[in-house]
Design a protein around this motif. Structure first.
Motif, PDB file in Angstrom:
ATOM      1  N   ILE A   1      21.970  44.001  39.056  1.00  0.00           N
ATOM      2  CA  ILE A   1      21.393  44.747  37.946  1.00  0.00           C
ATOM      3  C   ILE A   1      22.548  45.208  37.056  1.00  0.00           C
ATOM      4  O   ILE A   1      23.520  45.788  37.545  1.00  0.00           O
ATOM      5  CB  ILE A   1      20.566  45.958  38.427  1.00  0.00           C
TER       6      ILE A   1
ATOM      7  N   ARG B   1      19.152  52.765  35.944  1.00  0.00           N
ATOM      8  CA  ARG B   1      18.831  51.417  36.426  1.00  0.00           C
ATOM      9  C   ARG B   1      19.295  51.228  37.865  1.00  0.00           C
ATOM     10  O   ARG B   1      18.547  50.711  38.709  1.00  0.00           O
ATOM     11  CB  ARG B   1      19.480  50.359  35.526  1.00  0.00           C
TER      12      ARG B   1
ATOM     13  N   GLY C   1      17.015  44.100  34.540  1.00  0.00           N
ATOM     14  CA  GLY C   1      15.838  44.611  35.231  1.00  0.00           C
ATOM     15  C   GLY C   1      14.566  44.465  34.428  1.00  0.00           C
ATOM     16  O   GLY C   1      13.508  44.909  34.861  1.00  0.00           O
TER      17      GLY C   1
ATOM     18  N   VAL D   1      12.846  48.015  36.564  1.00  0.00           N
ATOM     19  CA  VAL D   1      13.924  47.671  37.498  1.00  0.00           C
ATOM     20  C   VAL D   1      13.422  47.769  38.937  1.00  0.00           C
ATOM     21  O   VAL D   1      13.673  46.875  39.763  1.00  0.00           O
ATOM     22  CB  VAL D   1      15.137  48.596  37.290  1.00  0.00           C
TER      23      VAL D   1
END
Length: 295
Positions: free
Chosen positions: A116, A142, A92, A99
């Motif tokens: 991700i 994330r 990310g 992200v």
């Protein structure tokens, strides 16, 4: 909050997943490889970070490509193809807010999905040594940011990847995969199981649509699609197959040129080459305009 812009490719990808059909994904690395995957009759593609870094930079997949470079490469791929493409979004490119921006950018570029992962930055190929992962909390942040971006900004399917099996063991990787699913990741990618038993265990313990990463010569058993489906996977990505095949073909062709034996090289016929690239489509479209001409 509903996304501001619905993503038709993301919806197509969701329909493919909902069908329950096993989904193989050859990996592209540029517009031409993406076009050829579609021409071969595949319904889905993946833009491999390893392959894209090699093709664009001539450099290894060690976090050397910037977000802007990957985004530009993704646009080339999505513009050349009309099937859903999942893009490798690496870590990310920063904290949770990075992200969020990364995921939104790939959605606007026309990607159907984005991966991700939880590696430390700079990341590296999942089948090479030296990798490590961030804490659970950062990994979950994330994925949460990625899911939030998909739900609040521009729609895209989130693939959550964990490399924790390498350093923390399979149980930690399974825990992360389970939590990714709870957070809203629609595809779960537990990287580099080292045996069929590990593959069976993670498929049994982790819910949702699961992806197998098949790297020729890599750590994960290279099973046929029927075997992967029997174990519990619904998707398989082949990140290096086309890159390796094209590199080997180029190496052989260069050898023929060097030894002046080019006539012995196995090459695509010129007319087929032009057709694959899209010359004929261009000529057909340009014939509508009087000032267009062919060269």
């Amino acid at each position: 909050m509903a996304p501001n812009n619905m993503n038709k490719m993301a919806e197509t990808l969701r329909q493919q997943i909902a069908s329950g059909k096993f989904l193989p994904m050859p990996s592209c690395f540029d517009g031409l490889s993406a076009k050829m995957i579609e021409q071969a009759g595949f319904d889905l593609s993946f833009m491999s970070g390893f392959a894209a870094s090699a093709a664009r930079l001539g450099a290894p997949d060690l976090g050397l490509m910037s977000y802007g470079e990957v985004l530009d490469q993704a646009r080339n791929v999505t513009e050349a193809s009309s099937i859903p493409v999942i893009v490798d979004g690496d870590t990310g490119y920063g904290n949770a807010m990075n992200v969020y921006r990364t995921v939104s950018g790939f959605a606007r570029a026309g990607c159907a999905g984005v991966l991700i992962e939880d590696q430390l930055s700079p990341k590296r190929c999942g089948h090479t040594p030296g990798k490590d992962v961030v804490s659970r909390e950062e990994a979950f942040d994330r994925i949460q940011a990625a899911v939030d971006a998909s739900r609040e900004d521009t729609d895209i399917v989130i693939m959550g990847r964990t490399d924790a099996n390498h350093t923390h063991g399979l149980s930690e990787a399974i825990h992360r995969g389970q939590r990714y699913h709870e957070l809203g990741a629609e595809i779960i990618f537990v990287e580099a199981p080292k045996s069929i038993d590990e593959m069976r265990t993670l498929c049994r313990e982790v819910p949702g649509c699961k992806l197998a990463n098949i790297v020729e010569g890599g750590l994960t058993p290279d099973l046929p699609m029927s075997g992967l489906e029997e174990i519990g996977y619904q998707m398989a990505v082949y990140p290096l197959t086309l890159l390796a095949a094209s590199m080997e073909a180029m190496k052989l062709a260069l050898g023929h040129i060097k030894t002046d034996s080019r006539q012995d090289a196995v090459l695509m016929d010129f007319s087929e080459l032009r057709n694959c690239i899209g010359f004929n489509e261009y000529y057909e479209a340009s014939s509508r305009y009087e000032t267009s001409y062919r060269k």
